[in-house]
Design a protein around this motif. Structure first.
Motif, PDB file in Angstrom:
ATOM      1  N   PHE A  16      48.968  24.825  -3.592  1.00 54.70           N
ATOM      2  CA  PHE A  16      49.889  25.314  -4.613  1.00 54.70           C
ATOM      3  C   PHE A  16      50.590  24.152  -5.284  1.00 54.70           C
ATOM      4  O   PHE A  16      50.643  23.046  -4.772  1.00 54.70           O
ATOM      5  N   MET A  17      51.121  24.445  -6.465  1.00 53.77           N
ATOM      6  CA  MET A  17      51.938  23.481  -7.195  1.00 53.77           C
ATOM      7  C   MET A  17      53.211  24.184  -7.609  1.00 53.77           C
ATOM      8  O   MET A  17      53.170  25.328  -8.062  1.00 53.77           O
ATOM      9  N   ILE A  18      54.332  23.498  -7.445  1.00 54.75           N
ATOM     10  CA  ILE A  18      55.625  24.025  -7.878  1.00 54.75           C
ATOM     11  C   ILE A  18      56.284  22.981  -8.745  1.00 54.75           C
ATOM     12  O   ILE A  18      56.363  21.807  -8.363  1.00 54.75           O
ATOM     13  N   ALA A  19      56.744  23.389  -9.910  1.00 50.30           N
ATOM     14  CA  ALA A  19      57.391  22.440 -10.823  1.00 50.30           C
ATOM     15  C   ALA A  19      58.209  23.227 -11.843  1.00 50.30           C
ATOM     16  O   ALA A  19      58.347  24.443 -11.729  1.00 50.30           O
ATOM     17  N   GLN A  20      58.715  22.515 -12.845  1.00 46.25           N
ATOM     18  CA  GLN A  20      59.409  23.204 -13.942  1.00 46.25           C
ATOM     19  C   GLN A  20      58.479  24.288 -14.501  1.00 46.25           C
ATOM     20  O   GLN A  20      57.271  24.092 -14.573  1.00 46.25           O
ATOM     21  N   PRO A  21      59.068  25.393 -14.939  1.00 45.06           N
ATOM     22  CA  PRO A  21      58.232  26.505 -15.424  1.00 45.06           C
ATOM     23  C   PRO A  21      57.238  26.087 -16.507  1.00 45.06           C
ATOM     24  O   PRO A  21      56.067  26.480 -16.471  1.00 45.06           O
ATOM     25  N   GLU A  22      57.693  25.270 -17.453  1.00 46.96           N
ATOM     26  CA  GLU A  22      56.800  24.900 -18.557  1.00 46.96           C
ATOM     27  C   GLU A  22      55.618  24.085 -18.043  1.00 46.96           C
ATOM     28  O   GLU A  22      54.489  24.248 -18.490  1.00 46.96           O
ATOM     29  N   PHE A  23      55.887  23.227 -17.069  1.00 43.19           N
ATOM     30  CA  PHE A  23      54.825  22.389 -16.532  1.00 43.19           C
ATOM     31  C   PHE A  23      53.816  23.240 -15.761  1.00 43.19           C
ATOM     32  O   PHE A  23      52.600  23.078 -15.884  1.00 43.19           O
ATOM     33  N   VAL A  24      54.319  24.176 -14.984  1.00 42.59           N
ATOM     34  CA  VAL A  24      53.425  25.038 -14.209  1.00 42.59           C
ATOM     35  C   VAL A  24      52.564  25.896 -15.128  1.00 42.59           C
ATOM     36  O   VAL A  24      51.376  26.099 -14.880  1.00 42.59           O
ATOM     37  N   THR A  25      53.165  26.386 -16.196  1.00 43.99           N
ATOM     38  CA  THR A  25      52.389  27.190 -17.133  1.00 43.99           C
ATOM     39  C   THR A  25      51.307  26.362 -17.808  1.00 43.99           C
ATOM     40  O   THR A  25      50.169  26.815 -17.969  1.00 43.99           O
ATOM     41  N   ALA A  26      51.645  25.126 -18.174  1.00 46.64           N
ATOM     42  CA  ALA A  26      50.628  24.257 -18.765  1.00 46.64           C
ATOM     43  C   ALA A  26      49.531  23.964 -17.746  1.00 46.64           C
ATOM     44  O   ALA A  26      48.343  23.947 -18.082  1.00 46.64           O
ATOM     45  N   ALA A  27      49.916  23.750 -16.493  1.00 39.83           N
ATOM     46  CA  ALA A  27      48.915  23.500 -15.452  1.00 39.83           C
ATOM     47  C   ALA A  27      48.013  24.712 -15.285  1.00 39.83           C
ATOM     48  O   ALA A  27      46.800  24.580 -15.089  1.00 39.83           O
ATOM     49  N   ALA A  28      48.596  25.900 -15.361  1.00 39.09           N
ATOM     50  CA  ALA A  28      47.784  27.115 -15.241  1.00 39.09           C
ATOM     51  C   ALA A  28      46.844  27.262 -16.428  1.00 39.09           C
ATOM     52  O   ALA A  28      45.703  27.698 -16.278  1.00 39.09           O
ATOM     53  N   SER A  29      47.308  26.871 -17.607  1.00 36.27           N
ATOM     54  CA  SER A  29      46.445  26.926 -18.792  1.00 36.27           C
ATOM     55  C   SER A  29      45.268  25.976 -18.636  1.00 36.27           C
ATOM     56  O   SER A  29      44.138  26.311 -18.984  1.00 36.27           O
ATOM     57  N   LEU A  30      45.534  24.797 -18.130  1.00 41.40           N
ATOM     58  CA  LEU A  30      44.444  23.844 -17.913  1.00 41.40           C
ATOM     59  C   LEU A  30      43.507  24.367 -16.842  1.00 41.40           C
ATOM     60  O   LEU A  30      42.287  24.291 -16.955  1.00 41.40           O
ATOM     61  N   ARG A  31      44.068  24.937 -15.811  1.00 40.67           N
ATOM     62  CA  ARG A  31      43.266  25.492 -14.727  1.00 40.67           C
ATOM     63  C   ARG A  31      42.326  26.558 -15.281  1.00 40.67           C
ATOM     64  O   ARG A  31      41.170  26.668 -14.894  1.00 40.67           O
ATOM     65  N   GLN A  32      42.834  27.342 -16.201  1.00 39.01           N
ATOM     66  CA  GLN A  32      42.044  28.400 -16.805  1.00 39.01           C
ATOM     67  C   GLN A  32      40.834  27.816 -17.551  1.00 39.01           C
ATOM     68  O   GLN A  32      39.756  28.387 -17.544  1.00 39.01           O
ATOM     69  N   LEU A  33      41.031  26.652 -18.151  1.00 42.43           N
ATOM     70  CA  LEU A  33      39.924  25.992 -18.843  1.00 42.43           C
ATOM     71  C   LEU A  33      38.882  25.482 -17.848  1.00 42.43           C
ATOM     72  O   LEU A  33      37.696  25.450 -18.142  1.00 42.43           O
ATOM     73  N   ILE A  34      39.341  25.058 -16.690  1.00 39.19           N
ATOM     74  CA  ILE A  34      38.430  24.427 -15.738  1.00 39.19           C
ATOM     75  C   ILE A  34      37.568  25.442 -15.012  1.00 39.19           C
ATOM     76  O   ILE A  34      36.354  25.318 -14.964  1.00 39.19           O
ATOM     77  N   ASP A  35      38.194  26.449 -14.429  1.00 35.86           N
ATOM     78  CA  ASP A  35      37.389  27.414 -13.678  1.00 35.86           C
ATOM     79  C   ASP A  35      37.974  28.820 -13.720  1.00 35.86           C
ATOM     80  O   ASP A  35      37.683  29.629 -12.851  1.00 35.86           O
ATOM     81  N   LYS A  36      38.796  29.074 -14.704  1.00 37.49           N
ATOM     82  CA  LYS A  36      39.384  30.394 -14.991  1.00 37.49           C
ATOM     83  C   LYS A  36      40.378  30.878 -13.941  1.00 37.49           C
ATOM     84  O   LYS A  36      41.462  31.306 -14.274  1.00 37.49           O
ATOM     85  N   GLN A  37      40.055  30.849 -12.687  1.00 36.20           N
ATOM     86  CA  GLN A  37      40.953  31.407 -11.685  1.00 36.20           C
ATOM     87  C   GLN A  37      40.483  31.023 -10.294  1.00 36.20           C
ATOM     88  O   GLN A  37      39.418  30.428 -10.136  1.00 36.20           O
ATOM     89  N   GLY A  38      41.257  31.410  -9.298  1.00 35.61           N
ATOM     90  CA  GLY A  38      40.853  31.155  -7.924  1.00 35.61           C
ATOM     91  C   GLY A  38      40.000  32.295  -7.391  1.00 35.61           C
ATOM     92  O   GLY A  38      39.514  33.143  -8.122  1.00 35.61           O
ATOM     93  N   ASP A  39      39.831  32.291  -6.097  1.00 37.31           N
ATOM     94  CA  ASP A  39      39.032  33.320  -5.436  1.00 37.31           C
ATOM     95  C   ASP A  39      39.952  34.476  -5.053  1.00 37.31           C
ATOM     96  O   ASP A  39      40.680  34.398  -4.055  1.00 37.31           O
TER      97      ASP A  39
END
Lengths: 487, 487
Positions: free
Chosen positions: B344-367
């Motif tokens: 997991f990653m915990i950070a400022q809300p804006e940073f976490v949302t950006a990280a989730a957006s990038l994650r979505q580009l990489i492999d869409k989601q987890g298992d």
């Protein structure tokens, strides 16, 4: 004195001892400035009265606080926050953790996704015409569970719990090699095959390796948005090439190539996204020739090869790519269950190895258990049985869906019966606003997209992919009935 | 005539019809130049004799070839490759697919991993002293399977098979929020928490968002190599800061900050990798103050918080970081099963949302299935029971291991008993070459590392992390006995 009664909230059912929780609470109060150097802490008796905690618990907490270096005991005076605490922040204006002003930038960074783009609306159970997803009710979950149990029971089965191979399970790579050779004429060595987390990851890895800031990549005027987003993220320029009934216009591309250097071309030759057209064999061969001449890579996204209803599919470019320009990306389990993402990349050995190295940096490896389970399902034929069974069902759903579109929506929707895939590309009459349609439909209990996913900077088709595969006959009739009413 | 008998290899047990396979074989021969425009194809009788295939099969194959536009039937003459095929490649010198000269670069790209770096040696069952992995024999696989079955059986359980949330399962985020709050004093909103595929992905996402070419990131002189590799991959410069018995030397960092701009600092404050030291509270507070003053991010990698044997652990920097400089990265399941990667990653809300957006580009989601299963295991307490049980076992293994090291290796190994984690950082006497030791050990049936993973451009400690956790008592005694003999 601080309002300890409300500040100190402990969880009695936690696995962490109460005195530790209490100690941590005090550390928090000290570090956020609520308690300052040399402040006195409440006596155990007083704190016990205020919080209801046992005095012994408080005593232990204070001992812990002292041993960790936050407080000191002054004989006959009490417990005090250490007078010489290093570098504490100034006293905060409020005591609440939650009210940090998050707009003050603690560290500088550039947000590449300034508009929030997270899609978090998938789990609704309202009647939905989706973008072209499989029907997860058909997924043989029991078979999957059986494989999981079988794998985990084997003595050496626990090996799958240790680290696996970055390129993916050897068994799955072998099974895929056989399957791809049989069904697509792809002659591939397991070493040139990388298992990825869905085709999305395949595109991401290829983009990271091929493209850098200001590189040009040719894509369709209409294209798969997630791919566009990946290419933009790595800094590439999208050169838009028209797409007609035969796929990407390769003659247009040839003219472009004479004017600009192109690093790669991204195509979805089987069923273009969103328009579902198939790229003609003539254009495929011409593209291969141009790739050889101009030395660019072809990213061939073949995500739904398995779902073709009428004609035999053309074999992939990768199968006839003897010059090794093609990076072939596919998805095995989009048709199995979208959330169990397993895809693959096939390319020149050096490229695949580099992609595996990058993959290792990103998340080390795939899900070994899942990969082994899929490998079994390929080997025992269950995977292909599932494909064939789904294919039959989807074909009849396609037929019913298109029948209704033809008879009831002739005036407002322009479409062609798709030869494969799970959706009908439907262009709506200009008089119909898709965002409004989506909104109105939502209020009447039907969820459909607003079309924005298919738009880009030069292409606004006023169209939707209407997914028929995930709806049974009853749902097809009902949803289209609702849709007709709303229009 | 071509040697059809050996060229045409069909699979009778394939799910693809023979005639389709045969058609594809011919397409291959045409496109690789073995057959040219206007070449005659063998008669069905002849081909049947050569290959043993049924004449009808061949007839169907030819019909398919014609309908796909590769061949034509000339009355009373036979079947010919189309005379007007577009853009065929010139005839190849050989007929074999496999002999493409792969050193001729089909398209240009820069390989960021010129030395192959893939580790594919994990699945061996020989006696191994590893880098500090958990004992997968302790993983409650049955419990996990039970959760899987339970989730998949529920009617709505099939929802997990559709797409999930890029930030991760809501249930797991809630469960983690509670767990982290209880055990680490981390007060976090489920919206500020992103589930990643292991801590590796957390570091990758943070690096992608924070760093660009030529940015400086401060890391330890000794550091976790996989993190170094990620930072280098995104183009950052590593500024090496000394690490002593109290962790990273923050005074040294302060001097550095006056001279160079630093975008981020990467620390492993709990058990530094590889040296296992814990960062003192004083240095933690100073680092937070510097971060606020110089506006850099702190990437806090807390991958094995749960495994501490002696003292209560210091709470993470993230728990006392009221200015929001910390990006907190953790791993839940390193301790459960390394291959089922959930972090997991915990950070400022804006940073976490950006990280989730990038994650979505990489492999869409987890298992989704795995995340839901873990969420259940947290909620019903099984996860914490597993941690506590493992902790007890690992502690006694640590004690035995260190006892033997102390009594039998005093002359050659310098070490401190680790307060937590799963390995002992052991510095070998300079007279011992670790590569040679690893080699000799291998020949005697003991697998140990050669130390290179811990070296970098300025740090060559001649040390190894000797993992005790994955070995039972018998294996500890046996492996150390072997090791003593080899030295």
């Amino acid at each position: 004195m601080l309002p300890y009664k409300s500040l100190i909230q402990l969880k009695r059912d936690s696995s962490v001892a109460l005195y530790i929780q209490l100690c941590n609470s005090f550390i928090n109060l000290i570090t956020n400035g609520s308690l300052q150097s040399s402040d006195v802490l409440p006596s155990t008796r007083l704190l016990s009265e205020l919080t209801g905690l046992n005095r012994n618990t408080i005593k232990l907490a204070y001992e812990e606080l002292i041993s960790q270096g936050w407080a000191e005991s002054v004989e006959r005076k009490g417990i005090f926050v250490l007078s010489k605490l290093p570098v504490l922040p100034e006293k905060k204006k409020t005591n609440s953790d939650a009210s940090v002003d998050s707009s003050a930038e603690a560290f500088s960074w550039i947000n590449p996704f300034p508009e929030i783009q997270i899609n978090e609306n998938y789990q609704e159970s309202v009647l939905t015409i989706d973008d072209g997803f499989p029907d997860v009710r058909l997924t043989p979950v029991d078979l999957l569970m059986r494989e999981y149990r079988s794998i985990s029971k084997k003595f050496y089965g626990k090996n799958f719990l240790k680290y696996g191979f970055p390129k993916g399970s050897e068994n799955l790579r072998s099974a895929l090699t056989r399957y791809l050779s049989n069904t697509r004429g792809l002659s591939v060595n397991p070493e040139n095959l990388l298992i990825t987390k869905g085709s999305q990851m395949g595109i991401y890895l290829a983009a990271q390796l091929l493209l850098t800031k200001s590189d040009n990549i040719a894509v369709g005027v209409s294209n798969y948005r997630s791919a566009d987003e990946i290419f933009r993220y790595v800094g590439a320029n999208l050169l838009r090439i028209p797409v007609d009934g035969y796929g990407m216009d390769i003659d247009f591309l040839e003219v472009m190539l004479k004017k600009k250097p192109v690093k790669a071309v991204y195509i979805i030759p089987h069923h273009h996204f969103p328009t579902t057209v198939t790229m003609s064999m003539e254009r495929r061969l011409k593209l291969l020739k141009l790739a050889k001449e101009y030395r660019f890579a072809i990213i061939e996204d073949d995500y739904d090869f398995d779902f073709h209803y009428n004609a035999k599919p053309y074999i992939p470019l990768a199968s006839i790519d003897h010059n090794r320009n093609v990076i072939y990306i596919g998805s095995i389990t989009k048709t199995f269950a979208p959330a169990l993402r397993t895809g693959f990349m096939i390319a020149q050995p050096e490229f695949v190895t580099a992609a595996a190295s990058l993959r290792q940096l990103i998340d080390k490896q795939g899900d070994s258990l899942l990969e082994e389970a899929f490998s079994s399902l390929f080997d025992n034929g269950e995977m292909e049985r599932h494909f064939r069974k789904s294919l039959k069902i989807y074909k009849s759903r396609r037929d019913l869906f298109c029948e209704i579109l033809q008879s009831n929506f002739n005036d407002v929707i322009d479409f062609k019966i798709p030869e494969g895939g799970m959706a009908v590309w439907s262009v709506f009459d200009q008089s119909i606003s898709l965002p409004k349609l989506s909104w109105d439909a939502g209020k009447k209990g039907l969820k459909i997209a607003d079309g924005s996913f298919y738009n880009n900077e030069i292409f606004i088709p006023n169209g939707l992919r209407l997914g028929f595969a995930s709806l049974n006959e009853n749902e097809i009739e009902k949803s289209l009935e609702l849709l007709r009413k709303i229009i």
